[in-house]
Write a protein that holds these residues in place. Sequence first.
Motif, PDB file in Angstrom:
ATOM      1  N   ILE A  92      -2.230   4.788   9.131  1.00  0.00           N
ATOM      2  CA  ILE A  92      -2.034   5.351   7.794  1.00  0.00           C
ATOM      3  C   ILE A  92      -1.797   4.220   6.784  1.00  0.00           C
ATOM      4  O   ILE A  92      -2.316   4.251   5.665  1.00  0.00           O
ATOM      5  N   SER A  96      -4.256   3.532   3.663  1.00  0.00           N
ATOM      6  CA  SER A  96      -3.702   3.697   2.320  1.00  0.00           C
ATOM      7  C   SER A  96      -3.939   2.459   1.472  1.00  0.00           C
ATOM      8  O   SER A  96      -4.250   2.563   0.280  1.00  0.00           O
ATOM      9  N   TYR A 141      -2.950  16.139   1.716  1.00  0.00           N
ATOM     10  CA  TYR A 141      -3.527  15.451   2.872  1.00  0.00           C
ATOM     11  C   TYR A 141      -2.454  14.666   3.620  1.00  0.00           C
ATOM     12  O   TYR A 141      -2.341  14.738   4.853  1.00  0.00           O
ATOM     13  N   MET A 142      -1.637  13.914   2.865  1.00  0.00           N
ATOM     14  CA  MET A 142      -0.580  13.148   3.506  1.00  0.00           C
ATOM     15  C   MET A 142       0.480  14.053   4.097  1.00  0.00           C
ATOM     16  O   MET A 142       1.044  13.758   5.162  1.00  0.00           O
ATOM     17  N   ALA A 160       5.486  13.181   2.057  1.00  0.00           N
ATOM     18  CA  ALA A 160       4.223  12.837   1.396  1.00  0.00           C
ATOM     19  C   ALA A 160       4.470  12.416  -0.045  1.00  0.00           C
ATOM     20  O   ALA A 160       3.852  11.460  -0.538  1.00  0.00           O
ATOM     21  N   TYR A 164       3.342   8.927  -1.377  1.00  0.00           N
ATOM     22  CA  TYR A 164       2.187   8.844  -2.276  1.00  0.00           C
ATOM     23  C   TYR A 164       2.573   8.688  -3.740  1.00  0.00           C
ATOM     24  O   TYR A 164       1.808   8.120  -4.528  1.00  0.00           O
TER      25      TYR A 164
END
Length: 218
Positions: A92, A96, A141-142, A160, A164
């Motif tokens: 991840i 990212s 999504y996260m 998330a 994010y």
Amino acid sequence: MAEGTKERILRTALELFAQNGYLGTSMNDIAGQLGITKAALYKHYASKQEILDKIVERMNKMDYERAEAYEMPETEPDGFAEAYLHTPIQKIRTYSLAQFDHWTKEPFSSNFRKMLTLEQYRDSKLAQLHHDYLAGGPLEYMAAIFRKLADSDEEAMQLALEFYGPMYLLYSVYDGAEEKESVSSLLATHIDRFIAKVEAGYRSEAAGTAVLSRRNNG
């Protein structure tokens, strides 16, 4: 030759959309920037909407290819729950950072982001694209990926958001920064701290479970 011209039209149109907005750019503007007649432009694209549709199509293709290259679950959540559960947190991290570079350093994607940022409050369809690509879509999504780290959907969404939110903010910081690489370093530090916090929580939880187990067995 025709294919090359169509590509040049897409990139030039998107540059204008990023500067003046989609709504603020006309087919005349695009033709003028390209140094061709409006009639010549219409031979390749019937409308500004068709140009936008092709741009979105390109972005979808790029998203799919990037997720595949970094072995991330596909963006549609249905049927991919098992894939989400087996996504290592270091993967991840790598994905990212690649996403950030994609949205800031790759001209086509960066201009797409800037266009959506300009138009999100002026056009409902472009607002939806902004949501899907840059706001709610990545957040959801996260959250789906972080679901394995959480005890509930609400906690997954909070993780998330914590992960994010700064990334989303740093897109704008990057655009105005003189030392742009320092912004990328800020993001890497943020992600590393997030991972350390999550892993520390896991170790603490595992230790607590072990103590409780010994007490129950004792």
